[in-house]
Every structure is written in structure tokens, then in C-alpha cells.
Design a protein around this motif. Structure first.
Motif, PDB file in Angstrom:
ATOM      1  N   GLU A  96      19.239  89.637  14.521  1.00 37.48           N
ATOM      2  CA  GLU A  96      19.109  89.333  13.102  1.00 37.48           C
ATOM      3  C   GLU A  96      19.257  90.594  12.256  1.00 37.48           C
ATOM      4  O   GLU A  96      19.959  90.605  11.238  1.00 37.48           O
ATOM      5  N   ALA A 142      33.836  81.967  21.577  1.00 39.39           N
ATOM      6  CA  ALA A 142      32.882  82.623  20.665  1.00 39.39           C
ATOM      7  C   ALA A 142      33.630  83.487  19.658  1.00 39.39           C
ATOM      8  O   ALA A 142      34.736  83.974  19.922  1.00 39.39           O
ATOM      9  N   ALA A 200      27.354  82.042  17.066  1.00 43.19           N
ATOM     10  CA  ALA A 200      27.723  80.780  16.423  1.00 43.19           C
ATOM     11  C   ALA A 200      27.147  80.690  15.015  1.00 43.19           C
ATOM     12  O   ALA A 200      27.780  80.142  14.100  1.00 43.19           O
ATOM     13  N   GLU A 201      25.964  81.244  14.826  1.00 45.39           N
ATOM     14  CA  GLU A 201      25.343  81.254  13.500  1.00 45.39           C
ATOM     15  C   GLU A 201      26.102  82.161  12.550  1.00 45.39           C
ATOM     16  O   GLU A 201      26.191  81.907  11.346  1.00 45.39           O
ATOM     17  N   SER A 221      19.551  89.891  24.212  1.00 52.13           N
ATOM     18  CA  SER A 221      18.407  89.031  24.522  1.00 52.13           C
ATOM     19  C   SER A 221      17.361  88.997  23.419  1.00 52.13           C
ATOM     20  O   SER A 221      16.389  88.231  23.512  1.00 52.13           O
ATOM     21  N   ARG A 236      22.469  85.201  27.501  1.00 54.10           N
ATOM     22  CA  ARG A 236      23.746  84.579  27.134  1.00 54.10           C
ATOM     23  C   ARG A 236      23.532  83.526  26.054  1.00 54.10           C
ATOM     24  O   ARG A 236      24.276  83.462  25.069  1.00 54.10           O
ATOM     25  N   ASP A 237      22.542  82.667  26.260  1.00 55.61           N
ATOM     26  CA  ASP A 237      22.278  81.605  25.290  1.00 55.61           C
ATOM     27  C   ASP A 237      21.838  82.183  23.952  1.00 55.61           C
ATOM     28  O   ASP A 237      22.258  81.707  22.888  1.00 55.61           O
ATOM     29  N   THR A 238      20.983  83.204  24.013  1.00 58.38           N
ATOM     30  CA  THR A 238      20.507  83.836  22.775  1.00 58.38           C
ATOM     31  C   THR A 238      21.671  84.436  21.997  1.00 58.38           C
ATOM     32  O   THR A 238      21.789  84.257  20.772  1.00 58.38           O
ATOM     33  N   ASP A 290      16.263  88.257  19.669  1.00 59.89           N
ATOM     34  CA  ASP A 290      16.600  87.590  18.405  1.00 59.89           C
ATOM     35  C   ASP A 290      16.402  88.507  17.203  1.00 59.89           C
ATOM     36  O   ASP A 290      17.223  88.529  16.283  1.00 59.89           O
ATOM     37  N   THR A 292      25.045  83.816  22.316  1.00 54.25           N
ATOM     38  CA  THR A 292      26.055  82.861  21.851  1.00 54.25           C
ATOM     39  C   THR A 292      25.543  82.049  20.662  1.00 54.25           C
ATOM     40  O   THR A 292      26.327  81.699  19.771  1.00 54.25           O
ATOM     41  N   ALA A 293      24.250  81.794  20.626  1.00 50.44           N
ATOM     42  CA  ALA A 293      23.681  81.094  19.470  1.00 50.44           C
ATOM     43  C   ALA A 293      23.778  81.960  18.223  1.00 50.44           C
ATOM     44  O   ALA A 293      24.110  81.466  17.131  1.00 50.44           O
ATOM     45  N   ALA A 294      23.497  83.244  18.363  1.00 53.87           N
ATOM     46  CA  ALA A 294      23.586  84.166  17.228  1.00 53.87           C
ATOM     47  C   ALA A 294      25.027  84.291  16.748  1.00 53.87           C
ATOM     48  O   ALA A 294      25.293  84.331  15.537  1.00 53.87           O
TER      49      ALA A 294
END
Length: 284
Positions: A23, A89, A58-59, A17, A50-52, A19, A54-56
Motif C-alpha cells: 500500500e 497481471a 489487480a487493485e 507478502s 503470490r495471492d497477496t 499488505d 496478485t491482489a495488490a
């Protein structure tokens, strides 16, 4: 099953959860990242995590580090949603908590096509460790020592004596079926001496590495679970002595007053292969 000699000296829990933590994980000298959607995330934040995460994912940018996601249990309101969100993913495995038997692995295997790791943190899991390790989708075990201690109602001791039967059962089952075995966490992240002692115990028992709760613990785990220079040098001499005897067909191989047999050479080759894998720039 694990088919490479990828090292698992250090496995760091990272909240899915956060960011900033995600990082930072991209640059840490860690062998495996345990992206956590379970214990490290409050109930009200689980869906957003989950969104946080999966975005990471994908990046990207996590390099050669193994990417393992601990989902919530399938018996919770979030577990199946976690697994569904991870479909497609870029991850190496899913870590399932509170595993009790191979039936739990079956349930997750029906929902995903990635390797599965099992949290071994209940008495039933320990008694069923062999059948869990034998499951064809299981690649790794993680000793959930905090939950296991709660279930056992045992005391926390530096020597982990109350936990030895469980730890050794996890290892026996893992080794019987070529499954990776990661030791449990050390909670006092500022106690470097205590961490080093527990890492040394886990290494000596046979664990592949240590699960960690803070980046400050990485240096100790990476160092303790890596072959030392002396071990690498001994491995090379054992292999050389054994190969010389095979070539000449005379006598037996002896190094430092000890007979070297084929089983010692197999261990020596694994030591060298592990040292070579660790020496890769991103993991050293």
C-alpha cells in the motif's frame, strides 16, 4: 529492449507478502518497484505471498512506476508457480534471480510473455553477461552485489574495489545490447553519506540507477541519478552551439573552451530527455 526513456534512478524492493508495504509503495517517489517473492519472503509464506501480490496488482494504483516482480528461481519449488500466478497481471517485467546463462532466460521466456530482467549475482553470470544481454527478451540487469560478494569471498569496502571487474562487465554487456543496468543495494540504510558515495560511484560508472532496500534511501538515489541543473544547462548550450554552426556552416562549435561534436550533442539530448521524463509530476 527498453523503447522509452523511462527513468530508473531508484528501484525499491517491496516484500510481496506485506499488505502495508504494498500500500505504501503506491505513494512513494520511486521510479520502479521490485515486488519481491524471493529473498524478502520466508519459505512458509511464499505461496501466500503470490495471492497477496496478485491482489495488490489487480487493485492497481501504482501509477507510472515500473512494476517488476522478482520471482523465485525456476529450480526451486516455488518459481514456476510464481510465474503462473503472474499470468495476465499488470506488470512490466519479471526479474529472474541466480541467472547463469542465456539458457535460464530461455526457460523463463517459455513460461511468460513479459520482458525479463536478470539478477547478475554469480561468477558464471558475469562471464556470460554478453550472451545474457543479447537475449531478445532481456530488458534489464540488476547487480546482485550481496550474493556476488559471498560467491567471490571478497571484502566489503567503501570503494568496492573487489567488485569493480564484475560491475564493469555487467555495464559493458548492458551497453552493448541496450539493456538497462541497475546497481546493487547499499545495506546500511541509515548511512546516508555512505549511500550517496556509492550512488555517485554507480552513476559515474554508468549505471542507470540504484536498487534500494528502504524508502529512506529514495531521496539520495533520485537526486544523484538525475541530471543536475548544471548538466541540463550545459546540455542546452552544447545543442545550441552545435546547431548554430550547422546553420551557418562556419567554424566548429565550442562551449566552455571545449569542442562540441555530434557525439556530445547526442549525450546532451539524452540528458535533456531524461530530465524531462523525471519532471513528470508522479516521478519528480
Amino acid at each position: 529492449m527498453e523503447t522509452t526513456l523511462r527513468p530508473y534512478r531508484s528501484l525499491l524492493y517491496i516484500p510481496g507478502s506485506k499488505d502495508r508495504a504494498l500500500e505504501k509503495a503506491r505513494s512513494l517517489p520511486v521510479d520502479a518497484i521490485l515486488f519481491d517473492l524471493e529473498d524478502a519472503v520466508m519459505p512458509e509464506a511464499k505461496v501466500g505471498a503470490r495471492d497477496t501480490l496478485t491482489a495488490a496488482l489487480a487493485e492497481g494504483g501504482f501509477g507510472p512506476r515500473a512494476k517488476i516482480v522478482r520471482v523465485n528461481g525456476l529450480d526451486t519449488e516455488w518459481g514456476r508457480g510464481d510465474v503462473a500466478a503472474l499470468e495476465g497481471a499488470d506488470i512490466d517485467a519479471i526479474l529472474l534471480p541466480k541467472v547463469i546463462s542465456a539458457a535460464d532466460i530461455d526457460a523463463l521466456a517459455a513460461l511468460c510473455d513479459v520482458p525479463i530482467w536478470a539478477m547478475m549475482e554469480t561468477p558464471l553470470a558475469i562471464f556470460n553477461a554478453l550472451e545474457i544481454a543479447a537475449h531478445p527478451r532481456v530488458q534489464g540487469f540488476v547487480a546482485g552485489t550481496n550474493d556476488l560478494a559471498k560467491e567471490l569471498n571478497c571484502r566489503t569496502r567503501p570503494d568496492r574495489l573487489p567488485m569493480q571487474m564484475a560491475l564493469q562487465t555487467i555495464l559493458m554487456a548492458a551497453r552493448a545490447h541496450d539493456v538497462i543496468a541497475a546497481d546493487g543495494v547499499y545495506n546500511q540504510f541509515k548511512d546516508e553519506a555512505g549511500l550517496e558515495a556509492e550512488c555517485e560511484q554507480g552513476r559515474d560508472l554508468g549505471f542507470d540507477g540504484k536498487t534500494l532496500i528502504h524508502p529512506a534511501q529514495l531521496e539520495v538515489a533520485n537526486r544523484v541519478f538525475a541530471p543536475s541543473e548544471a548538466e541540463v544547462e550545459l546540455a542546452r548550450r552544447q545543442i545550441a552551439a552545435y546547431e548554430e554552426v550547422l546553420e551557418t556552416g562556419q567554424g566548429v562549435a565550442v562551449v566552455d573552451g571545449k569542442i562540441v561534436e555530434n557525439l556530445h550533442v547526442e549525450t546532451a539530448r539524452k540528458t535533456l530527455a531524461k530530465a524531462e521524463a523525471i519532471a513528470q509530476p508522479a516521478l519528480a
